[in-house]
Design a protein around this motif. Structure first.
Motif, mmCIF file in Angstrom:
data_model
loop_
_atom_site.group_PDB
_atom_site.id
_atom_site.type_symbol
_atom_site.label_atom_id
_atom_site.label_comp_id
_atom_site.label_asym_id
_atom_site.label_seq_id
_atom_site.Cartn_x
_atom_site.Cartn_y
_atom_site.Cartn_z
ATOM 1 N N HIS A 1 0.857 -1.186 0.000
ATOM 2 C CA HIS A 1 0.000 0.000 0.000
ATOM 3 C C HIS A 1 0.895 1.240 0.000
ATOM 4 C CE1 HIS A 1 -3.278 -2.685 1.878
ATOM 5 N NE2 HIS A 1 -3.542 -2.497 0.595
ATOM 6 N N GLU B 1 1.575 3.743 3.197
ATOM 7 C CA GLU B 1 2.027 3.164 4.472
ATOM 8 C C GLU B 1 3.551 3.065 4.433
ATOM 9 O OE1 GLU B 1 -0.092 -0.531 4.622
ATOM 10 O OE2 GLU B 1 -2.036 0.451 4.593
ATOM 11 N N ARG C 1 -2.894 4.649 -1.323
ATOM 12 C CA ARG C 1 -3.029 3.232 -0.974
ATOM 13 C C ARG C 1 -2.874 2.372 -2.229
ATOM 14 N NH1 ARG C 1 -5.223 0.057 3.219
ATOM 15 N NH2 ARG C 1 -6.430 -1.748 2.570
ATOM 16 N N HIS D 1 2.950 -3.475 6.683
ATOM 17 C CA HIS D 1 1.885 -2.488 6.505
ATOM 18 C C HIS D 1 1.757 -1.645 7.774
ATOM 19 C CE1 HIS D 1 -0.268 -4.364 2.983
ATOM 20 N NE2 HIS D 1 0.462 -5.386 3.383
ATOM 21 N N SER D 2 0.883 -0.618 7.699
ATOM 22 C CA SER D 2 0.429 0.070 8.912
ATOM 23 C C SER D 2 -1.068 0.307 8.760
ATOM 24 C CB SER D 2 1.202 1.374 9.123
ATOM 25 O OG SER D 2 1.300 2.113 7.925
ATOM 26 N N GLU E 1 0.994 -5.673 10.367
ATOM 27 C CA GLU E 1 0.498 -4.314 10.565
ATOM 28 C C GLU E 1 1.320 -3.764 11.716
ATOM 29 O OE1 GLU E 1 -1.608 -2.874 8.652
ATOM 30 O OE2 GLU E 1 -2.676 -4.505 7.653
#
Ligand SMILES: [Zn+2]
Length: 283
Positions: free
Chosen positions: A28, A31, A67, A108-109, A160
């Motif tokens: 994404h 992120e 994103r 990711h975040s 994440e």
């Protein structure tokens, strides 16, 4: 444009170029903590023991801080090299890029949670065992529900790291990247960590209708039947049965509130009993 040449950007670091370990950032484009964490770890650890492949999955989305451009890449795996949607072509190219790699870490975040979460499919037991040794409190099996995500398509631990665009997310990601590289002998020394609870995603939840809504529950804190989970001016979502909220947020998705899940176990072996997965005889 269809046919435009976009590919994941790959760098191999360390001795030799035959890397069978990979770290992926930028699935994404909005992120950045994954790409930043990898850069920090590499800069502070110049003496790598084995080669490691670093992959920026979606360079055009990273460049535009979005994103995605055509389709959410983490919902279209295994992708399609002939698709008109850029992320579908990139998804296929990313799987080809990591095809010769065993354990892969993807970063990711989120909009929903401060602490790190790992997504690993029960279909990849050795990778799940690696995840169990990382400093990550919540480990989630997305297999039954989140179709098209990278960890359901390849032996990938998808992290994440924390809240999007925060220093904490980059710090968490840095610690996890270092622990992962120790586990796979790219860095020396054994990692610490590995006290996790395991969950299964059971279904996706739509957002309440209306322009704004409020989320009234905390992720990973079990919701009891009859509790109000989220409300807007016109609609209330009340839990019709108990569940564990996963990746629920007010802003994270275009159309989803997030996911419902269940606790699978307080240890990997307990979770495997819940999933009906045999413990593999070797690592
Ligand atoms: Zn993401």
């Amino acid at each position: 444009m269809f046919g435009e040449d976009v590919t994941p950007a790959t760098t191999v670091l360390g001795p030799g170029d035959d890397a069978d370990v990979a770290i992926v950032g930028g699935v994404h484009g909005d992120e950045p903590s994954g790409v930043r964490a990898v850069r920090q770890v590499i800069e502070s650890n110049p003496d790598l023991q084995r080669p490691v492949k670093l992959v920026v999955a979606n360079p055009p989305a990273v460049a535009s801080h979005r994103r995605y451009l055509d389709a959410d890449m983490n919902r279209v795996f295994p992708g399609d090299p002939d698709s008109g949607a850029r992320e579908r072509r990139l998804a296929a190219a990313l799987l080809a890029e990591i095809d010769d790699c065993g354990p892969v870490l993807s970063i990711h975040s989120t909009h929903s949670f401060d602490d790190p979460i790992a997504f690993v499919s029960r279909s990849y037991p050795p990778v799940q065992e690696l995840a169990a040794r990382l400093p990550i409190p919540h480990i989630v099996d997305p297999t039954p529900c989140i179709e098209g995500s990278l960890p359901t398509a390849a032996p990938v631990i998808s992290i994440e790291a924390g809240r999007q665009l925060t220093e904490e997310a980059t710090e968490n990601a840095t610690g996890i990247v270092e622990a992962f590289l120790r586990l796979v002998d790219v860095l020396p020394e054994e990692p610490t960590g590995g006290d996790s609870t395991y969950y299964t995603v059971t279904d996706a939840v739509s957002q309440p209708s209306g322009p704004d809504y409020e989320l009234l529950v905390e992720n990973f804190e079990r919701v009891s039947e009859g509790s109000t989970v989220a409300q807007s001016a016109t609609e209330e979502y009340v839990a019709d049965e108990p569940f564990v909220p996963i990746l629920m947020s007010e802003t994270g998705y275009d159309d989803l509130l997030g996911y419902r899940g269940e606790t699978a176990g307080e240890s990997l072996s307990a979770a495997r009993d819940t999933w009906g997965v045999d413990r593999p005889s070797d690592g």
